[in-house]
Design an enzyme around this catalytic site. Structure first.
Site, PDB file in Angstrom:
ATOM      1  N   SER A 156      -1.787   1.992   8.738  1.00 34.85           N
ATOM      2  CA  SER A 156      -1.429   0.580   8.579  1.00 34.85           C
ATOM      3  C   SER A 156       0.063   0.353   8.819  1.00 34.85           C
ATOM      4  O   SER A 156       0.457  -0.672   9.364  1.00 34.85           O
ATOM      5  CB  SER A 156      -1.770   0.091   7.166  1.00 34.85           C
ATOM      6  OG  SER A 156      -3.157  -0.059   7.002  1.00 34.85           O
ATOM      7  N   GLU A 199       2.813   6.396  -4.926  1.00 32.98           N
ATOM      8  CA  GLU A 199       4.069   5.896  -4.375  1.00 32.98           C
ATOM      9  C   GLU A 199       5.288   6.421  -5.114  1.00 32.98           C
ATOM     10  O   GLU A 199       6.348   6.634  -4.509  1.00 32.98           O
ATOM     11  CB  GLU A 199       4.062   4.371  -4.363  1.00 32.98           C
ATOM     12  CG  GLU A 199       3.007   3.752  -3.435  1.00 32.98           C
ATOM     13  CD  GLU A 199       1.568   3.833  -3.956  1.00 32.98           C
ATOM     14  OE1 GLU A 199       1.384   4.103  -5.167  1.00 32.98           O
ATOM     15  OE2 GLU A 199       0.636   3.643  -3.176  1.00 32.98           O
ATOM     16  N   PHE A 258       3.419  -2.059  -2.599  1.00 36.03           N
ATOM     17  CA  PHE A 258       3.147  -0.907  -3.464  1.00 36.03           C
ATOM     18  C   PHE A 258       4.415  -0.169  -3.881  1.00 36.03           C
ATOM     19  O   PHE A 258       4.394   0.653  -4.799  1.00 36.03           O
ATOM     20  CB  PHE A 258       2.139   0.029  -2.803  1.00 36.03           C
ATOM     21  CG  PHE A 258       0.850  -0.666  -2.431  1.00 36.03           C
ATOM     22  CD1 PHE A 258       0.372  -1.712  -3.188  1.00 36.03           C
ATOM     23  CD2 PHE A 258       0.120  -0.270  -1.329  1.00 36.03           C
ATOM     24  CE1 PHE A 258      -0.816  -2.375  -2.851  1.00 36.03           C
ATOM     25  CE2 PHE A 258      -1.065  -0.913  -0.979  1.00 36.03           C
ATOM     26  CZ  PHE A 258      -1.534  -1.970  -1.744  1.00 36.03           C
TER      27      PHE A 258
END
Lengths: 635, 635
Positions: A360, A381, A406
């Site tokens: 993405s 993350e 995120f």
């Protein structure tokens, strides 16, 4: 049983039981380090002595017997690395540095005072510190990043990370543990100081972390559990760690907080409390140091490594037109992926860490071309950012990628990375409501204010393929923390391939002598600003349109001059972001005191799911909303 | 073997093997749900069908056979609760709701369209959703919060959380797992859909999460691993979960992403990709639905619970002087702790979650008084916030406490909580450089911009004991997300005990007809502003001093009027925060277009360790810096 000789090499071949004399000497040394740790905190009237005492035997052995440091340069790139992830044990680190000869007595007097290298928690001011700690749970991730680089480069270096047993409540520790187990980072050693007391209570009354051995085992680690105050066990376990192969190695050391001082050991309400002077003297009485202590004899770990040249990344790539099809609309994320792949071929210092979504963010284009410089961290993350900090600490430029949204769960890690002077670039895709149907949980709407607040940060938000491509080059070449936000949808190319995009600049996309007002936009909605300007121009109302791709440094002076020159009752700002912290606020600051009003068009409610164009319209950040507002204001 | 009868009760007593007829019916139902999930995404042209297919057997059984829902009210407080933590499986949830009769066919047409309750990821728009999901890793924590409340209140309710096997990369899942294991939350069931494929690759090629059974076991869970497409096994495992006592229960269900459709099952590059219409029709061919399917016969789980009254918190406590010693300097955090304890006695809806440092935030004063309404989460801020969201979802007001800095690692969780309309209050202590010697890793310097950006948020930063005390009351009474920052050091009391502090207000602390300029300060440094004003007054230069305790809503109109009335070449702002996002920016916005210049005094570098007064001086946010700046500007 495998014990270390005083003169053993570091490959674990030549070992036998500890001599009684060494043991006695070591006990004195360890107590001396304890005294120093207590003294530092007593003199400053603050700090954490008891957490130093629990880890003192372990870390004294590690620093005086195991770890390979350069004699003159703690930052030597070939030295073993250490991370005090439980950063409040800083006095222990400073005491070790002092007795190893890296710090002078005079500097020890400066602990916790303004201007000192000996801060409350370890910082980059002190040589040998690879990353600032103090915000718990981040050190193991940093260690994974460093150790993985060393492993891939075939460098014979270990990374030792000291963790608290309260700290392991932090999920980031388990993110790091899972990744280390998965990658089999076998030059990484975690030392868990299981002293059983946290700030407010006994650990297991807060959250029961047992069975700790099983946890690390289930996460793919080789685990040894020892009495962390038993010197034979300490010596043995570090030798085991040294010869360990195929898995990361965890030492779970059962200790006592405050050990062995009778009025501290295992006592609550002693966390972060410095001893008064009379208590310190009492403690000294329980920490005997033999007159025959010969510290110099211990310093076998200090070697002289060859110097290693460290060069900055300097990429001067210019686009030649082959990079993309300029006739087609393009997403900013695609430009980033292409630039990353192309420039990744120009410098092997470029490393990338990812969080599953590389297909993405388009960082997969780099990953596929240079898998040896790519670390896939999964959907984690916090760990990804701190792994990036670790990669950067080995002298690389580290780029971390995910949906911009995120990163919000890793803002502390990002701020710690910037504070650690890490050459870290955080690139977030999928900004704003323009991502469309996935809804608010995937949209970065509140990122800019935080990123702009970080001292020294660079914050970029480009609007087309060419600018994104070149800004990728700029962040690679910039030495320090950068944040870039890229958008998801395809949009027309705005710039020729020989345009330049310095950090701190902006672009005037539309201008005439008849301009009646200025629009400052950033990112995806620059195209909406242009559309509005064209529509209004047809009605005889000309707007000057600025692409403010650099949100920080912000070209305040330039934008102010343009606004003053053009005049008009207001300046319009347009952003696919909440109303606080983005380009609207940056323009407000640029126009501070000018009397020019800012008409801010930004999102002011939690967005819902829908088509991008529907959402831009609903939240008033599309061309139509801008046209309407301009007409209202300009009459 | 323990199988469910169709008419069994919910206590797991009355069970026997599945009838063949039920099994066939169920297979049809499960395929129908799969068809619906595919159809939703195909018609909207986006969404995640394959992740719905892997979990379809599990969730269809759960929703049609196990879970206890109210027939007319999915939000009924006595119903069992479900959380799709893997929020991208939203189409599965909507399909279940549809076939259970809670959604009409017409509404199914609105999926992912603007205005729809059926958003890309589940949101509070849809009844039965207890918290928005879509940002992964948060659902288990929310489940822990809800289940723990039910357990403590002796309510016979279970909470089921569906997790993805990529999602378990997130450390927050392990924070929640550790806490649930430690608290023995045995009415909590985690369902891990182990479909082995993430967005970008096979799970175990990204990060190897195995041995998963051992991981949950080591975290204190009862674990069952089953084939998630074997109906007998599914039926058995939910029966086990139902009769399980003493530990939380994890179902690790081995499934296939896209099952059983041949061209989807176990295939990469199918994540988040809707099927084209012809593919959908092909898939239907592999998802047979018998003509004799009798859905109504399945809906045994829909009951009619008695209605439960839900009342808002309304505390009207007025101080009487016994709360504290007004002659002594006080820390804001102490006022918060005192208020929390006092008002916690006035409403049993007040619950508190903590992150180990309750003896620093002073929330321990509540914890000691009301341990039954206090959940200690340990050093795990992400989990703490989402546990708070879960507690709030049961109808409580939940207060989460830590050092303000440490919330930065949970900003995503906080934004999701606000988005979930949770009645959550986040209270952060230890703001700014004024905490002193511990250094930058412990200082909240960049929090205000993010918190102000969140739609509908309330952001408070009080300056003394009385205002902090009353603002604690205000956030308890306010229905929605609030953030309050409290300071560490002791400072004089500024206000009488009968003063009122509405959200959105401010206080003029010093005013005269001779005022030459306005100072707007917030929090700890209000005292520095007063000191500067006194010093300057002695030199004949009078300042009007405003305590801007409400950063959002910001009293923009009031402050603008004061500034325009007082006049002068500039307004001065003072904050113990970075220069972006705090009171300086709020004042800039309030004075937008006025022509009045804002002289912002804020911190612009990473702070170091030192005495509070030394740091305030070094970073230019103390009385002396303000005096100097005012004299420079006013000549």
């Amino acid at each position: 049983m495998v014990y270390c000789l005083r003169e053993n090499d570091y490959l674990g071949e030549n070992v036998m039981p500890l001599e009684a004399q060494l043991k006695a000497q070591f006990q004195s040394l360890s107590n001396l380090i304890r005294r120093d740790s207590i003294d530092l905190t007593t003199r400053s009237g603050s700090g954490h002595p008891t957490t130093c005492l629990s880890a003192a035997d372990l870390m004294t052995w590690l620093f005086f017997r195991e770890i390979r440091l350069d004699a003159s340069n703690l930052d030597h790139p070939h030295a073993d690395k250490y991370i005090f992830s439980k950063g409040h044990a800083a006095p222990l680190l400073y005491s070790l540095m002092y007795r190893l000869g890296y710090l002078e007595a005079a500097e020890m007097e400066t602990f916790r005072k303004i201007g000192s290298r000996l801060e409350g928690h370890p910082t980059l001011r002190l040589p040998g510190v690879v990353a600032a700690t103090g915000s718990l749970g981040q050190g193991l991730s940093i260690g994974v990043g460093m150790a993985e680089v060393y492993k891939r480069e075939g460098r014979d270096q270990r990374v030792y990370v000291l963790l608290g047993d309260g700290e392991i409540n932090e999920g980031q520790v388990w993110e790091a543990a899972m990744l280390a187990g998965s990658l089999k980072v076998d030059n990484l050693v975690a030392i868990v100081d299981r002293n059983k007391i946290q700030q407010s209570n006994f650990c297991d009354s807060i959250v029961n972390a047992e069975p700790l051995h099983d946890k690390f085992t289930a996460f793919g680690w080789e685990v040894a559990r020892i009495n962390g105050h038993d010197l034979d066990a300490v010596a043995e376990v570090f030798a085991q760690a040294r010869s360990n192969r195929g898995k990361p190695f965890a030492i779970i050391a059962d200790t006592e907080k405050g050990f062995p001082v009778s009025f501290l050991s295992g006592k609550l309400k002693r966390h972060g409390v410095a001893l008064k002077a009379d208590e310190r003297d009492l403690a000294y009485g329980e920490l005997p140091v033999g007159d025959d202590l010969d510290i110099a004899a211990f310093t076998v770990s200090k070697q002289n490594f060859a110097p290693l040249e460290k060069t900055a990344v300097k990429i001067d790539y210019l686009m030649n037109g082959s990079e993309f099809d300029a006739s087609k609309e393009q997403a900013a994320r695609a430009a980033y992926g292409d630039a990353l792949k192309l420039m990744g071929g120009l410098s092997d210092k470029v490393w990338v860490v990812d969080g599953d979504v590389s297909n993405s963010t388009y960082s997969e284009r780099f990953a596929q071309a240079y898998p040896d410089r790519h670390i896939e961290c999964g959907i984690a993350e916090q760990n990804m950012i701190s792994v990036g900090v670790g990669v950067a600490a080995t002298g690389k430029v580290a780029l971390a990628n995910s949906f911009a949204r995120f990163f919000e769960r890793a803002f502390d890690q990002i701020e710690m990375g910037a504070y650690s002077q890490a050459n870290l670039k955080v690139v977030g895709s999928h900004i704003g409501v323009s991502i469309g149907e996935d809804g608010a949980s995937q949209m970065a709407m509140a990122d800019c204010g935080f990123m702009r607040a970080i001292p020294g940060s660079v914050v970029l938000c480009p609007a087309d393929y060419v600018s994104t491509f070149y800004l990728t080059r700029e962040i690679l070449n910039h030495d320090g923390f950068c944040y870039m936000r890229t958008f998801r949808g395809n949009r027309p190319v705005l710039y020729p391939i020989d345009e330049s995009f310095p950090i701190g600049g902006c672009k005037v996309l539309k201008a005439s002598d008849a301009d009646k007002a200025v629009v400052v936009a950033s990112g995806y909605v620059v195209h909406e600003a242009l559309k509005a300007a064209e529509e209004l121009a047809e009605k005889g109302l000309n707007l000057r349109v600025i692409d403010a791709y650099s949100l920080k440094p912000f070209p305040a002076e330039e934008i102010r001059q343009i606004c003053e020159e053009v005049g008009g009752p207001a300046v319009f700002t347009l952003e696919d972001h909440y109303a606080t912290g983005g380009v609207g606020d940056a323009v407000l600051e640029a126009l501070n005191g000018s009397g020019i009003r800012v008409e801010k068009l930004a999102v002011t409610a939690f967005p819902e799911s829908g088509k991008p164009e529907d959402l831009l319209a609903k939240y008033g950040v599309d061309a139509a909303a801008l046209v309407k507002r301009v007409q209202e204001v300009l009459g």
